[in-house]
Design a protein around this motif. Structure first.
Motif, PDB file in Angstrom:
ATOM      1  N   GLY A   1     102.155  26.664   3.929  1.00 21.96           N
ATOM      2  CA  GLY A   1     102.209  27.346   5.142  1.00 21.96           C
ATOM      3  C   GLY A   1     103.170  28.728   5.140  1.00 21.96           C
ATOM      4  N   TRP A   2     104.014  28.403   4.173  1.00 21.52           N
ATOM      5  CA  TRP A   2     105.064  29.713   4.272  1.00 21.52           C
ATOM      6  C   TRP A   2     104.574  31.042   3.823  1.00 21.52           C
ATOM      7  CZ3 TRP A   2     109.168  29.483   6.920  1.00 21.52           C
ATOM      8  CH2 TRP A   2     109.844  28.204   7.059  1.00 21.52           C
ATOM      9  N   LEU A   3     103.191  31.092   3.386  1.00 26.25           N
ATOM     10  CA  LEU A   3     102.613  32.205   3.093  1.00 26.25           C
ATOM     11  C   LEU A   3     102.425  33.148   4.408  1.00 26.25           C
ATOM     12  CD1 LEU A   3      99.815  31.201   0.838  1.00 26.25           C
ATOM     13  CD2 LEU A   3     101.785  32.508   0.331  1.00 26.25           C
ATOM     14  N   HIS A   4     102.386  32.514   5.446  1.00 25.97           N
ATOM     15  CA  HIS A   4     102.455  33.008   6.919  1.00 25.97           C
ATOM     16  C   HIS A   4     103.605  32.434   7.726  1.00 25.97           C
ATOM     17  CE1 HIS A   4      98.410  34.610   5.973  1.00 25.97           C
ATOM     18  NE2 HIS A   4      98.025  33.312   5.417  1.00 25.97           N
ATOM     19  N   PRO A   5     104.768  32.784   7.444  1.00 21.80           N
ATOM     20  CA  PRO A   5     105.879  32.349   7.896  1.00 21.80           C
ATOM     21  C   PRO A   5     105.910  32.282   9.581  1.00 21.80           C
ATOM     22  CG  PRO A   5     106.674  34.356   6.645  1.00 21.80           C
ATOM     23  CD  PRO A   5     105.170  34.117   6.708  1.00 21.80           C
ATOM     24  N   GLN A   6     105.427  33.470  10.176  1.00 24.95           N
ATOM     25  CA  GLN A   6     105.473  33.378  11.644  1.00 24.95           C
ATOM     26  C   GLN A   6     104.804  32.330  12.228  1.00 24.95           C
ATOM     27  OE1 GLN A   6     104.373  37.099  13.308  1.00 24.95           O
ATOM     28  NE2 GLN A   6     105.568  36.440  15.240  1.00 24.95           N
ATOM     29  N   ARG A   7     103.497  32.180  11.754  1.00 25.13           N
ATOM     30  CA  ARG A   7     102.443  30.993  11.972  1.00 25.13           C
ATOM     31  C   ARG A   7     102.968  29.563  11.695  1.00 25.13           C
ATOM     32  NH1 ARG A   7      96.815  30.769   9.054  1.00 25.13           N
ATOM     33  NH2 ARG A   7      96.909  32.904   9.620  1.00 25.13           N
ATOM     34  N   LYS A   8     103.639  29.246  10.636  1.00 24.24           N
ATOM     35  CA  LYS A   8     104.135  28.044  10.359  1.00 24.24           C
ATOM     36  C   LYS A   8     105.378  27.754  11.434  1.00 24.24           C
ATOM     37  CE  LYS A   8     106.497  25.551   6.542  1.00 24.24           C
ATOM     38  NZ  LYS A   8     105.918  24.346   6.958  1.00 24.24           N
ATOM     39  N   LEU A   9     106.198  28.600  11.671  1.00 21.46           N
ATOM     40  CA  LEU A   9     107.270  28.425  12.552  1.00 21.46           C
ATOM     41  C   LEU A   9     106.570  27.909  13.997  1.00 21.46           C
ATOM     42  CD1 LEU A   9     109.940  30.893  11.527  1.00 21.46           C
ATOM     43  CD2 LEU A   9     110.122  28.676  11.010  1.00 21.46           C
ATOM     44  N   TYR A  10     105.647  28.822  14.443  1.00 22.64           N
ATOM     45  CA  TYR A  10     105.011  28.464  15.619  1.00 22.64           C
ATOM     46  C   TYR A  10     104.588  27.007  15.743  1.00 22.64           C
ATOM     47  CZ  TYR A  10     101.750  28.539  19.426  1.00 22.64           C
ATOM     48  OH  TYR A  10     101.016  28.090  20.546  1.00 22.64           O
ATOM     49  N   ASN A  11     103.828  26.683  14.541  1.00 15.90           N
ATOM     50  CA  ASN A  11     102.816  25.488  14.703  1.00 15.90           C
ATOM     51  C   ASN A  11     103.754  24.283  14.624  1.00 15.90           C
ATOM     52  OD1 ASN A  11     100.430  26.475  14.715  1.00 15.90           O
ATOM     53  ND2 ASN A  11     100.162  26.611  12.479  1.00 15.90           N
ATOM     54  N   GLU A  12     104.938  24.389  13.783  1.00 17.11           N
ATOM     55  CA  GLU A  12     106.068  23.496  13.660  1.00 17.11           C
ATOM     56  C   GLU A  12     106.610  23.246  15.174  1.00 17.11           C
ATOM     57  OE1 GLU A  12     108.857  23.131  10.536  1.00 17.11           O
ATOM     58  OE2 GLU A  12     107.345  23.148   9.142  1.00 17.11           O
ATOM     59  N   ALA A  13     106.983  24.067  15.824  1.00 14.97           N
ATOM     60  CA  ALA A  13     107.548  24.020  17.120  1.00 14.97           C
ATOM     61  C   ALA A  13     106.323  23.515  17.951  1.00 14.97           C
ATOM     62  CB  ALA A  13     107.958  25.212  17.637  1.00 14.97           C
ATOM     63  N   TYR A  14     105.180  23.751  17.870  1.00  9.76           N
ATOM     64  CA  TYR A  14     104.241  23.510  18.788  1.00  9.76           C
ATOM     65  C   TYR A  14     104.067  21.898  18.492  1.00  9.76           C
ATOM     66  CZ  TYR A  14      99.664  22.820  20.949  1.00  9.76           C
ATOM     67  OH  TYR A  14      98.420  22.438  21.592  1.00  9.76           O
ATOM     68  N   LYS A  15     104.194  21.611  17.322  1.00  5.37           N
ATOM     69  CA  LYS A  15     103.841  20.170  16.813  1.00  5.37           C
ATOM     70  C   LYS A  15     104.933  19.109  17.486  1.00  5.37           C
ATOM     71  CE  LYS A  15     103.109  17.008  12.965  1.00  5.37           C
ATOM     72  NZ  LYS A  15     102.911  17.048  11.475  1.00  5.37           N
ATOM     73  N   ARG A  16     106.100  19.485  17.510  1.00 10.37           N
ATOM     74  CA  ARG A  16     107.528  19.023  18.066  1.00 10.37           C
ATOM     75  C   ARG A  16     107.513  18.708  19.411  1.00 10.37           C
ATOM     76  NH1 ARG A  16     111.919  19.319  13.772  1.00 10.37           N
ATOM     77  NH2 ARG A  16     110.743  19.596  11.734  1.00 10.37           N
ATOM     78  N   THR A  17     106.863  19.777  20.204  1.00  9.58           N
ATOM     79  CA  THR A  17     107.239  19.712  21.745  1.00  9.58           C
ATOM     80  C   THR A  17     105.941  19.453  22.393  1.00  9.58           C
ATOM     81  OG1 THR A  17     106.074  21.949  21.703  1.00  9.58           O
ATOM     82  CG2 THR A  17     108.697  21.755  21.471  1.00  9.58           C
ATOM     83  N   THR A  18     104.743  18.946  21.763  1.00 16.90           N
ATOM     84  CA  THR A  18     103.577  18.572  22.194  1.00 16.90           C
ATOM     85  C   THR A  18     103.030  17.102  21.829  1.00 16.90           C
ATOM     86  OG1 THR A  18     101.869  19.745  20.957  1.00 16.90           O
ATOM     87  CG2 THR A  18     102.760  20.694  22.940  1.00 16.90           C
ATOM     88  N   PHE A  19     102.320  16.392  22.509  1.00 16.21           N
ATOM     89  CA  PHE A  19     101.698  15.243  21.992  1.00 16.21           C
ATOM     90  C   PHE A  19     100.495  15.026  22.586  1.00 16.21           C
ATOM     91  CE2 PHE A  19     103.755  14.368  25.672  1.00 16.21           C
ATOM     92  CZ  PHE A  19     103.060  13.412  26.650  1.00 16.21           C
ATOM     93  N   SER A  20      99.442  14.144  21.918  1.00 17.90           N
ATOM     94  CA  SER A  20      98.216  13.819  22.036  1.00 17.90           C
ATOM     95  C   SER A  20      98.161  12.747  23.071  1.00 17.90           C
ATOM     96  CB  SER A  20      97.515  13.696  20.918  1.00 17.90           C
ATOM     97  OG  SER A  20      96.075  13.343  21.213  1.00 17.90           O
ATOM     98  N   ILE A  21      97.236  12.718  23.723  1.00 17.84           N
ATOM     99  CA  ILE A  21      97.060  11.297  24.601  1.00 17.84           C
ATOM    100  C   ILE A  21      96.548   9.990  23.608  1.00 17.84           C
ATOM    101  CG2 ILE A  21      94.360  11.457  24.783  1.00 17.84           C
ATOM    102  CD1 ILE A  21      94.716  10.641  27.918  1.00 17.84           C
ATOM    103  N   PHE A  22      96.198  10.279  22.463  1.00 19.77           N
ATOM    104  CA  PHE A  22      95.938   9.175  21.573  1.00 19.77           C
ATOM    105  C   PHE A  22      97.274   8.939  20.846  1.00 19.77           C
ATOM    106  CE2 PHE A  22      92.244  11.839  21.469  1.00 19.77           C
ATOM    107  CZ  PHE A  22      91.227  10.915  22.121  1.00 19.77           C
ATOM    108  N   ASP A  23      98.304   9.554  20.879  1.00 16.15           N
ATOM    109  CA  ASP A  23      99.735   9.359  20.404  1.00 16.15           C
ATOM    110  C   ASP A  23     100.230   8.108  21.329  1.00 16.15           C
ATOM    111  OD1 ASP A  23      99.446  10.735  18.476  1.00 16.15           O
ATOM    112  OD2 ASP A  23     100.706  12.621  19.529  1.00 16.15           O
ATOM    113  N   LEU A  24      99.627   8.016  22.596  1.00 13.77           N
ATOM    114  CA  LEU A  24     100.375   6.904  23.607  1.00 13.77           C
ATOM    115  C   LEU A  24      99.864   5.894  23.081  1.00 13.77           C
ATOM    116  CD1 LEU A  24      99.944   9.078  26.841  1.00 13.77           C
ATOM    117  CD2 LEU A  24     101.879   8.632  25.693  1.00 13.77           C
ATOM    118  N   PHE A  25      98.677   5.606  22.443  1.00 13.26           N
ATOM    119  CA  PHE A  25      98.280   4.132  22.117  1.00 13.26           C
ATOM    120  C   PHE A  25      98.326   3.763  20.875  1.00 13.26           C
ATOM    121  CE2 PHE A  25      95.183   6.123  25.249  1.00 13.26           C
ATOM    122  CZ  PHE A  25      95.350   5.387  26.434  1.00 13.26           C
ATOM    123  N   LYS A  26      99.266   4.245  19.973  1.00 15.76           N
ATOM    124  CA  LYS A  26      99.804   4.052  18.691  1.00 15.76           C
ATOM    125  C   LYS A  26     100.879   2.996  18.939  1.00 15.76           C
ATOM    126  CE  LYS A  26      98.859   8.212  16.041  1.00 15.76           C
ATOM    127  NZ  LYS A  26      99.384   9.177  15.212  1.00 15.76           N
TER     128      LYS A  26
END
Length: 65
Positions: free
Chosen positions: A40-65
Motif C-alpha cells: 500500500g505504500w506505493l500510494h502513500p496518500q491512499r494508504k493513510l486515508y484507508n488506515e484512518a477510515y478503517k480506524r474511525t468507522t465500523f460495520s454493522i456486522f462488527d456489532l455481532f462479533k
C-alpha cells in the motif's frame, strides 16, 4: 472523513465475494507483489486515508462479533 457506522451495501458485498475474488486471484497469479503486505505504500496518500477510515468507522456486522 467519515466517523461511525458504515452503511452496508448488499450489491458491493456480493460483487466482492464473486467477481472481486476472481479478479484478485488472477492478478495475484500474474503480477508479482500484488496483494502482498506493505504494498500500500506505493500510494502513500491512499494508504493513510484507508488506515484512518478503517480506524474511525465500523460495520454493522462488527456489532455481532
Amino acid at each position: 472523513m467519515k466517523f461511525g457506522m458504515r452503511k452496508p451495501s448488499w450489491k458491493k458485498s456480493l460483487s466482492a465475494r464473486t467477481k472481486g475474488r476472481m479478479t484478485r486471484a488472477v492478478k495475484k497469479a500474474l503480477i508479482p507483489g500484488y496483494g502482498k503486505k506493505d504494498m500500500g505504500w506505493l500510494h502513500p496518500q491512499r494508504k493513510l486515508y484507508n488506515e484512518a477510515y478503517k480506524r474511525t468507522t465500523f460495520s454493522i456486522f462488527d456489532l455481532f462479533k
